[in-house]
Design a protein around this motif. Structure first.
Motif, mmCIF file in Angstrom:
data_model
loop_
_atom_site.group_PDB
_atom_site.id
_atom_site.type_symbol
_atom_site.label_atom_id
_atom_site.label_comp_id
_atom_site.label_asym_id
_atom_site.label_seq_id
_atom_site.Cartn_x
_atom_site.Cartn_y
_atom_site.Cartn_z
ATOM 1 N N TYR A 86 24.940 -3.444 -33.619
ATOM 2 C CA TYR A 86 23.580 -3.240 -33.114
ATOM 3 C C TYR A 86 22.986 -4.527 -32.561
ATOM 4 N N TYR A 87 23.196 -5.632 -33.285
ATOM 5 C CA TYR A 87 22.617 -6.905 -32.847
ATOM 6 C C TYR A 87 23.577 -7.722 -31.987
ATOM 7 N N TYR A 340 18.109 1.623 -42.513
ATOM 8 C CA TYR A 340 19.469 2.095 -42.228
ATOM 9 C C TYR A 340 20.287 2.189 -43.523
ATOM 10 N N ARG A 692 17.156 4.130 -26.648
ATOM 11 C CA ARG A 692 17.842 3.113 -27.444
ATOM 12 C C ARG A 692 19.361 3.205 -27.279
ATOM 13 N N GLN A 696 21.869 0.237 -26.041
ATOM 14 C CA GLN A 696 22.961 -0.254 -26.870
ATOM 15 C C GLN A 696 24.297 -0.203 -26.133
#
Length: 725
Positions: A86-87, A340, A692, A696
């Motif tokens: 994700y990051y 999460y 989103r 991503q």
């Protein structure tokens, strides 16, 4: 021969294969010592494979698989993989960020047996104490039962030293003893709103499998007793034999919260995980949590990665706070990872705040979070503070304070009550100025002014740490009549001490609280009534309960209205609401004086009405029209070099490598809001999308291409869901 795929602490987004004579699924999550070039590194086993990923290269053997620690469970390995994806950060660096620093050392780690301490003869211990030794009497009362070292240390900075002396004298003995079954001490009676919130969370915690995922946004005004809701919900989880994780935004909030948790859960193994804990102690606490021995983990953002085999509840206190977002290295949000992780583990998560982040408020309105509201103060008779706006435009001020503010402080002194003067600026003054030529003292390394620190006779940059002596003459025209402009905590401290010579004035900021234990000692002095006037920054804005404090005077709030950051209004509202909550938390009524040049501003009107919902609706409407989060999703590619042109050129090349996607917008590269920091010129590139998932997918493909790009002397990083744009 099987192969182990390891995550190593190197800036490469891949796993590394090593051969091993035998391997099983039990090796997953364990540490392994391996050769890497000329170094020996500690890696974490992420996969066990029958074949190497690249058959064309020589595979080195593993030196040792370490079994001194509990293996990272599959749930945590999944969290780390999600975090890396994700990051957009290398998996090895993610894994090693999540582990205590001690575990990068290949030497085995041994955790000492859990010792508890008890008076050999409680009556004899008490008899030998001086009548005025209040701390020793308190410790003697605690030691009538077995007590853990951490619980004793939490009493005060010198408590453990006293117990060690008693140990040497034989008056206290050490015991190897299993912790007692968690039993919660009685707390104050809950009001109807608190009881309803605890019941809702408790229903999600119950169940055959130990609970189910549910995200709660606990929106309670300051003083409404959110912590009591946490304590009661955690009590149910501990009673069911499960563990709880509590995240707080700042290290300064941890000691007082930990003391409150220890008093409510005597005998429970509580682990505190913050940057202020020594490496060895932190590693030992991590191991106790991973073994399931510690029932409660309390920590700052990095504690979100703590392995908890019996996790039953996650609490994120002050969930709106920007401190939950890491601003360098792995730029993760601990609050978002907590949500999460709760979904992944099938347990409830509680996000608490008096001023929720607009993203969390939006999720509650959309039905993704369940809103639990606390609209009344928990203490009977306590009322929200009254607000008064003090217009300062074209008004005479005494070092920044209006006559109305000074009179209000004088009234509190006459009534033996405490006042807090809040200004979010350290130092004596924000800038040194020459009235002849207009020169302003600036940092040669940053795009910032140097702050005047008069007591230390220096100018200091609060961004890079640069210091220089106060100039005797203006470097531009030679004028010797230089003047500090504006107010800081030091200037207000000096002025108030002169104005009220008999008052006990205490300044609390990062400069005055540098010594270990100084912050705790300062808070103790306030609680004991040894302080009349407090001067402080955001260190005092939240989480503190001062029963005798009835006045909060806010200076310099208008600075937050001039920012170009679209989140500035949200941050200012949160900060002012939090600091206002320090006034009148007990039976005494509180008052907030806010000095402003803009008394008609709608943000101040919303604060005076204590109507966060109205503020959030207005702010959300503006952001929807402007195309800002939470209605779009963003990432920022940042670059810095020795020249701004180098950073801009790198970002231009990055745009050329970007994949085509009509749902993703790339804005032109621009200089960063602070273009120079520590002699590096900085630029940034904003990327955003309404979806989103599309953002991503775009970032994953883009980062794969960017990692092949030769950056030269330019350093770059990606920030997903940035708080600063």
């Amino acid at each position: 021969m099987p192969f182990l795929r390891l995550a190593l602490d190197v800036p490469l987004d891949r796993l590394f294969d090593y051969s091993v004579e035998a391997a099983t699924a039990a090796d997953l999550g364990r540490r392994a010592v391996v050769p890497f070039g000329s170094r020996r590194l500690v890696g974490v086993v992420m996969e066990v494979a029958e074949q190497a990923a690249d058959a064309g290269i020589a595979i080195k053997p593993v030196e040792a698989v370490l079994d001194d620690l509990p293996a990272l469970p599959a749930e945590l390995l999944g969290l780390l993989r999600f975090c890396a994806a994700y990051y957009q950060h290398p998996i090895g660096q993610v894994v090693h960020t999540a582990l205590p620093a001690r575990f990068r050392d290949p030497s085995p780690f041994r955790v000492a047996e859990a010792l508890r301490y008890q008076a050999a003869d409680p009556a004899a211990l008490r008899e030998g104490l001086a009548a005025r030794a209040v701390m020793q009497h308190r410790l003697a009362a605690m030691l009538e039962r077995p007590v853990a070292e951490a619980e004793l240390r939490a009493v005060s900075a010198g408590a453990w030293r006293i117990v060690q002396d008693w140990l040497a004298q034989g008056r206290v003995r050490a015991l190897v003893q299993a912790p007692a079954a968690p039993v919660a001490a009685a707390g104050p009676a809950l009001n109807a709103e608190q009881a309803a919130a605890v019941e809702a969370i408790g229903e999600a915690c119950a169940g055959a499998a130990g609970g189910k995922f549910a995200a709660f946004l606990l929106h309670g005004i300051t003083g409404s007793g959110k912590t009591e809701v946490y304590l009661n919900a955690i009590a149910r989880v501990l009673a069911a034999g499960r563990q709880a994780l509590v995240l707080v935004p700042e290290i300064n909030l941890t000691p007082q919260l930990e003391a409150r948790f220890r008093s409510r859960f005597p005998g429970v193994d509580i682990v505190g995980l913050t940057s202020g804990v020594a490496d060895g102690e932190r590693a030992a606490g991590w191991v106790r949590a991973a073994r399931g021995e510690a029932a409660l983990v309390l920590g700052t953002r990095l504690a979100a990665f703590t392995p908890l085999p019996r996790l039953g509840l996650i609490v994120v206190d002050e969930e709106h706070d920007a401190s939950f977002k890491q601003q360098d290295g792995l730029r993760y949000s601990a609050r978002d990872l907590a949500v999460y992780r709760a979904r992944q583990a099938g347990v409830p998560v509680v996000l608490g705040s008096a001023t929720p982040a607009l993203e969390s408020w939006h999720n509650a309105e959309a039905g993704r979070y369940r809103l639990l509201a606390l609209r009344q103060r928990a203490v009977d008779g306590a009322r929200p503070p009254s607000w008064r706006l003090v217009a300062t435009r074209r008004q005479p001020l005494a070092d920044g304070l209006h006559a109305t503010t000074l009179a209000a402080i004088g009234e509190r002194l006459a009534r033996n009550e405490q006042s807090l003067v809040f200004i979010n600026r350290r130092g004596y003054a924000p800038v040194m100025h020459c009235g002849e030529c207009g020169w302003l003292a600036g940092c040669t390394r940053c795009s910032a002014r140097l702050t005047v620190h008069l007591r230390e006779r220096c100018l200091r940059c609060h961004h890079c740490g640069w210091e220089e002596a106060l100039p005797a003459h203006c470097p531009g025209c030679g004028n010797s009549d230089l003047a500090p402009l504006g107010q800081g905590t030091q200037r207000l401290e000096q002025m108030l001490a002169q104005r009220f010579p008999h008052a006990r004035v205490l300044r609390i900021d990062r400069d005055s609280m540098r010594r270990k234990g100084s912050f705790e000692a300062a808070l103790e002095a306030v609680h004991d009534g040894r302080v009349d006037i407090l001067i402080g920054t955001q260190m005092l804005a939240k989480g503190h309960d001062f029963p005798r404090l009835t006045l909060v005077a806010v200076v310099g709030a208008d600075n937050g209205l001039h920012s170009a950051d679209f989140r500035a209004g949200e941050r200012l509202y949160a900060q002012l609401a939090q600091v206002a909550g320090r006034a009148g938390r007990a039976e005494r009524p509180g008052e907030v004086l806010l000095q402003t040049d803009f008394p008609e501003h709608p943000l101040y009107a919303a604060l005076m009405a204590d109507d966060y919902a109205a503020f959030a609706a207005a702010e959300s409407s503006e952001r929807r029209r402007a195309g800002f989060p939470p209605f779009v999703h963003q990432a920022v590619l940042r670059a810095d070099g020795f020249a701004l042109a180098e950073a801009i050129a790198f970002l231009q090349r990055a745009i050329e490598l970007a994949p085509e996607d009509a749902a993703v917008t790339l804005w032109d590269p621009v200089a960063a809001p602070m273009a120079r920091l520590a002699n590096r010129e900085r630029a940034q590139l904003l990327v955003q999308s309404g979806a989103r998932s599309r953002l991503q997918a775009f970032l994953a493909a883009w980062m794969a291409a960017l990692r092949q790009l030769k950056a030269g002397k330019v350093r770059w990083s990606l920030d997903v869901d940035p708080l600063e744009v």
